[in-house]
Design a protein around this motif. Structure first.
Motif, PDB file in Angstrom:
ATOM      1  N   GLY A  85       0.774  -0.990  -0.369  1.00  0.00           N
ATOM      2  CA  GLY A  85      -0.158   0.164   0.048  1.00  0.00           C
ATOM      3  C   GLY A  85       0.817   0.993   0.071  1.00  0.00           C
ATOM      4  O   GLY A  85       2.261   1.350   0.375  1.00  0.00           O
ATOM      5  N   LEU A  86      -0.045   2.375  -0.275  1.00  0.00           N
ATOM      6  CA  LEU A  86       0.967   3.710  -0.601  1.00  0.00           C
ATOM      7  C   LEU A  86       0.497   4.651  -0.201  1.00  0.00           C
ATOM      8  O   LEU A  86      -1.208   4.815  -0.704  1.00  0.00           O
ATOM      9  N   ILE A  87       0.660   5.267   1.392  1.00  0.00           N
ATOM     10  CA  ILE A  87       0.008   6.701   1.484  1.00  0.00           C
ATOM     11  C   ILE A  87       1.243   7.452   1.550  1.00  0.00           C
ATOM     12  O   ILE A  87       1.780   8.150   1.619  1.00  0.00           O
ATOM     13  N   LEU A  88      -0.020   8.655   0.190  1.00  0.00           N
ATOM     14  CA  LEU A  88       0.434  10.066   0.038  1.00  0.00           C
ATOM     15  C   LEU A  88       0.768  11.381   1.577  1.00  0.00           C
ATOM     16  O   LEU A  88      -0.271  11.138   1.803  1.00  0.00           O
ATOM     17  N   PRO A  89       1.620  12.530   1.059  1.00  0.00           N
ATOM     18  CA  PRO A  89       1.647  13.186   1.747  1.00  0.00           C
ATOM     19  C   PRO A  89       0.265  13.955   2.398  1.00  0.00           C
ATOM     20  O   PRO A  89      -0.261  13.571   0.711  1.00  0.00           O
ATOM     21  N   GLY A  90       0.126  14.055   3.182  1.00  0.00           N
ATOM     22  CA  GLY A  90      -1.068  15.300   3.667  1.00  0.00           C
ATOM     23  C   GLY A  90      -2.337  13.987   3.570  1.00  0.00           C
ATOM     24  O   GLY A  90      -3.571  14.792   3.718  1.00  0.00           O
ATOM     25  N   GLN A  91      -1.785  12.708   3.328  1.00  0.00           N
ATOM     26  CA  GLN A  91      -3.486  11.976   2.959  1.00  0.00           C
ATOM     27  C   GLN A  91      -3.566  11.034   4.522  1.00  0.00           C
ATOM     28  O   GLN A  91      -2.608  11.346   5.813  1.00  0.00           O
ATOM     29  N   LEU A  92      -4.656  11.646   5.178  1.00  0.00           N
ATOM     30  CA  LEU A  92      -5.316  11.114   6.529  1.00  0.00           C
ATOM     31  C   LEU A  92      -5.560   9.588   6.565  1.00  0.00           C
ATOM     32  O   LEU A  92      -6.107   9.305   5.503  1.00  0.00           O
ATOM     33  N   HIS A  93      -4.685   8.415   7.571  1.00  0.00           N
ATOM     34  CA  HIS A  93      -5.220   7.296   7.084  1.00  0.00           C
ATOM     35  C   HIS A  93      -4.678   6.724   8.833  1.00  0.00           C
ATOM     36  O   HIS A  93      -4.808   7.902   9.815  1.00  0.00           O
ATOM     37  N   HIS A  94      -5.349   5.640   8.929  1.00  0.00           N
ATOM     38  CA  HIS A  94      -4.894   4.629  10.495  1.00  0.00           C
ATOM     39  C   HIS A  94      -5.156   3.939  10.732  1.00  0.00           C
ATOM     40  O   HIS A  94      -6.335   3.396   8.895  1.00  0.00           O
ATOM     41  N   TRP A  95      -5.544   2.937  11.214  1.00  0.00           N
ATOM     42  CA  TRP A  95      -5.278   0.868  11.054  1.00  0.00           C
ATOM     43  C   TRP A  95      -6.342   1.051  12.551  1.00  0.00           C
ATOM     44  O   TRP A  95      -6.901   1.331  13.453  1.00  0.00           O
ATOM     45  N   GLU A  96      -7.442   0.288  11.899  1.00  0.00           N
ATOM     46  CA  GLU A  96      -8.460   0.068  12.853  1.00  0.00           C
ATOM     47  C   GLU A  96      -8.560  -1.480  12.766  1.00  0.00           C
ATOM     48  O   GLU A  96      -8.256  -2.459  12.347  1.00  0.00           O
ATOM     49  N   ASN A  97      -8.795  -2.357  14.622  1.00  0.00           N
ATOM     50  CA  ASN A  97      -8.826  -3.670  14.881  1.00  0.00           C
ATOM     51  C   ASN A  97      -7.899  -4.048  13.769  1.00  0.00           C
ATOM     52  O   ASN A  97      -8.552  -4.832  13.750  1.00  0.00           O
ATOM     53  N   ALA A  98      -6.650  -3.698  14.207  1.00  0.00           N
ATOM     54  CA  ALA A  98      -5.489  -4.562  13.710  1.00  0.00           C
ATOM     55  C   ALA A  98      -5.321  -5.212  14.708  1.00  0.00           C
ATOM     56  O   ALA A  98      -4.744  -4.726  16.085  1.00  0.00           O
ATOM     57  N   GLN A  99      -4.514  -6.460  13.998  1.00  0.00           N
ATOM     58  CA  GLN A  99      -5.177  -7.528  14.823  1.00  0.00           C
ATOM     59  C   GLN A  99      -3.048  -8.276  14.384  1.00  0.00           C
ATOM     60  O   GLN A  99      -3.342  -8.870  13.020  1.00  0.00           O
ATOM     61  N   GLY A 100      -2.539  -8.633  15.162  1.00  0.00           N
ATOM     62  CA  GLY A 100      -1.179  -9.285  14.519  1.00  0.00           C
ATOM     63  C   GLY A 100      -0.663  -9.014  13.438  1.00  0.00           C
ATOM     64  O   GLY A 100      -0.215  -9.456  12.244  1.00  0.00           O
ATOM     65  N   LEU A 101      -0.787  -7.237  13.380  1.00  0.00           N
ATOM     66  CA  LEU A 101       0.151  -6.849  11.647  1.00  0.00           C
ATOM     67  C   LEU A 101       1.452  -7.205  11.938  1.00  0.00           C
ATOM     68  O   LEU A 101       2.116  -6.580  12.728  1.00  0.00           O
ATOM     69  N   ASP A 102       1.752  -7.665  10.613  1.00  0.00           N
ATOM     70  CA  ASP A 102       3.364  -7.646  10.711  1.00  0.00           C
ATOM     71  C   ASP A 102       3.537  -6.834   8.541  1.00  0.00           C
ATOM     72  O   ASP A 102       3.050  -7.221   8.349  1.00  0.00           O
ATOM     73  N   GLY A 103       5.373  -6.750   9.551  1.00  0.00           N
ATOM     74  CA  GLY A 103       5.244  -6.450   7.939  1.00  0.00           C
ATOM     75  C   GLY A 103       6.544  -5.239   7.986  1.00  0.00           C
ATOM     76  O   GLY A 103       7.074  -4.808   8.687  1.00  0.00           O
ATOM     77  N   SER A 104       6.733  -4.624   6.253  1.00  0.00           N
ATOM     78  CA  SER A 104       7.704  -3.588   6.893  1.00  0.00           C
ATOM     79  C   SER A 104       7.052  -2.228   6.045  1.00  0.00           C
ATOM     80  O   SER A 104       6.282  -1.949   5.542  1.00  0.00           O
ATOM     81  N   VAL A 105       7.820  -1.138   6.941  1.00  0.00           N
ATOM     82  CA  VAL A 105       7.119  -0.132   6.034  1.00  0.00           C
ATOM     83  C   VAL A 105       8.278   0.713   5.581  1.00  0.00           C
ATOM     84  O   VAL A 105       9.673   1.134   6.438  1.00  0.00           O
ATOM     85  N   VAL A 106       8.208   1.665   4.433  1.00  0.00           N
ATOM     86  CA  VAL A 106       9.374   2.331   3.804  1.00  0.00           C
ATOM     87  C   VAL A 106       8.992   4.186   4.069  1.00  0.00           C
ATOM     88  O   VAL A 106       7.675   3.975   3.575  1.00  0.00           O
ATOM     89  N   LEU A 107       9.925   4.676   4.455  1.00  0.00           N
ATOM     90  CA  LEU A 107       9.008   5.992   4.966  1.00  0.00           C
ATOM     91  C   LEU A 107      10.311   6.643   3.843  1.00  0.00           C
ATOM     92  O   LEU A 107      11.667   6.304   4.445  1.00  0.00           O
ATOM     93  N   PHE A 108       9.818   7.822   2.955  1.00  0.00           N
ATOM     94  CA  PHE A 108      10.672   8.772   2.580  1.00  0.00           C
ATOM     95  C   PHE A 108       9.923  10.224   2.185  1.00  0.00           C
ATOM     96  O   PHE A 108       8.960   9.991   2.000  1.00  0.00           O
ATOM     97  N   THR A 109      11.255  10.861   1.590  1.00  0.00           N
ATOM     98  CA  THR A 109      10.592  12.350   1.804  1.00  0.00           C
ATOM     99  C   THR A 109      10.288  12.328   0.209  1.00  0.00           C
ATOM    100  O   THR A 109      11.187  12.147  -0.498  1.00  0.00           O
ATOM    101  N   PRO A 110       9.771  13.488  -0.575  1.00  0.00           N
ATOM    102  CA  PRO A 110       9.646  14.095  -1.884  1.00  0.00           C
ATOM    103  C   PRO A 110      10.662  14.266  -2.383  1.00  0.00           C
ATOM    104  O   PRO A 110      11.295  14.414  -3.223  1.00  0.00           O
ATOM    105  N   GLU A 111      12.083  15.360  -1.335  1.00  0.00           N
ATOM    106  CA  GLU A 111      12.788  15.556  -2.201  1.00  0.00           C
ATOM    107  C   GLU A 111      14.117  14.275  -1.862  1.00  0.00           C
ATOM    108  O   GLU A 111      15.503  14.562  -2.818  1.00  0.00           O
ATOM    109  N   PHE A 112      13.850  12.823  -1.551  1.00  0.00           N
ATOM    110  CA  PHE A 112      14.888  12.239  -1.225  1.00  0.00           C
ATOM    111  C   PHE A 112      14.703  11.653  -2.834  1.00  0.00           C
ATOM    112  O   PHE A 112      15.950  10.806  -3.050  1.00  0.00           O
TER     113      PHE A 112
END
Length: 337
Positions: A85-112
């Protein structure tokens, strides 16, 4: 870095006027690299935040296990891993009733993305299909790439930022392919000056202020002036590159931001109108009804029952000392996974 990154220990942007919190990306010292990658546990508790919030940076999530729902703006994505999944800058988001959530997260700015300016267009294309369920082959390829990103980020050897940008570019190219139409009419990335103008227009629509909220332009003419082209050429370039007119995309962006503000904040209709570029609240109400089929008040009543429940839950947590400390932390507690 235009205020999109902060030094370690800098608190998140303080919410105001009922706005959700805005999280910024902590930079890695001494390299000042606006990038982080790791597991959900490695990035920190806010990677699983169950209260609505915004980012000033991009977030890619590779979900390998778990159940629940990921809510982005007003769209709910039920978990059935593996996902990308992709979340764009400025988008509103949250996790709901997340159970056993696992995986990886990649974070970076437009300048990168300085080494690969075309990645902005790839991110726009991915944003058209932001939540993908991966088949076994795509899941394996994605996991290998993210493992390489994690290893390179963790070691921090000479030139590691350049390697990270190259690996991220490959990840974006392959992800964009997953969301592209299939068959002989498969979409091809547009070329030439039309692409550059369309990219600039897309960045303008995605622009956010210091509080992370969208800063919607008021008209196609205003957009053209910002980019430095005529309104006619802007229309030609955007239609050729994106298949739509800038006017329709601008109306869509303003409508979506108004929906976010109505559903997720306590701003009055007049305040929402001003935040989305309307000086006349009555005209805003007519515009909103024309675009959505309902009045702002009806939309808020219909969409905020769940949001109010989440807001109350968040406020209850916020009163605890533990949450007060966490709310002052950075979205990415950047460090080796």
């Amino acid at each position: 870095m235009r205020g999109t990154t902060v030094l370690p220990g800098t608190p998140c942007v303080t919410p105001s006027n009922g706005q959700p919190p805005v999280h910024r990306l902590e930079i890695r010292l001494p390299d000042d690299v606006p990038f982080a990658v790791g597991t959900f546990d490695g990035i920190g508790p806010l990677s699983r935040a169950d209260f609505p919030h915004r980012h000033t940076f991009y977030e890619i999530v590779h979900v390998t296990r778990g159940s629940g729902t990921h809510v982005v703006d007003l769209t709910r994505w039920e978990l059935s891993p593996p996902h990308l999944g992709l979340i764009l800058p400025g988008q509103l988001h949250h996790w709901e009733n997340a159970q056993g959530l696992d995986g990886s997260v990649v974070l970076f700015t437009p300048e990168f993305l300085v080494d690969h300016p075309g990645d902005q267009e790839l991110l726009r294309r991915i944003g058209d299909h932001p939540w993908l369920r991966l088949d076994p082959a795509a899941h394996a390829r994605t996991a290998r790439l993210i493992a390489e990103l994690t290893e390179e980020y963790g070691h921090g050897d000479a030139g590691f930022a350049t390697v990270l940008r190259s690996l991220l570019h490959v990840l974006l190219v392959r992800t964009a392919r997953l969301g592209a139409p299939e068959g002989p009419g498969r979409e091809q990335p547009p070329q030439g000056r039309h692409t550059a103008v369309a990219d600039a227009f897309a960045r303008l629509l995605a622009r956010t202020g210091k509080d992370g909220a969208a800063e919607c332009p008021r008209s196609v003419r205003e957009c053209a002036e910002w980019i430095g082209v005529t309104p006619g050429y802007l229309t030609e370039a955007v239609r050729a590159a994106l298949g739509r007119t800038p006017g329709s995309l601008l109306r869509e962006a303003r409508t979506q931001e108004a929906q976010r503000l109505l559903a997720r904040t306590d701003l009055s209709v007049r305040q929402v109108a001003l935040r989305t570029g309307f000086d006349d609240p009555a005209y805003f109400c007519r515009f909103f009804r024309r675009e959505t089929g309902m009045s702002p008040g009806h939309f808020r009543k219909h969409h905020t029952e769940h949001g109010a429940e989440q807001h109350a839950k968040h406020r209850s947590k916020h009163r605890s000392k533990h949450h007060d400390r966490r709310a002052a932390s950075i979205e990415a507690e950047a460090g080796p996974a």
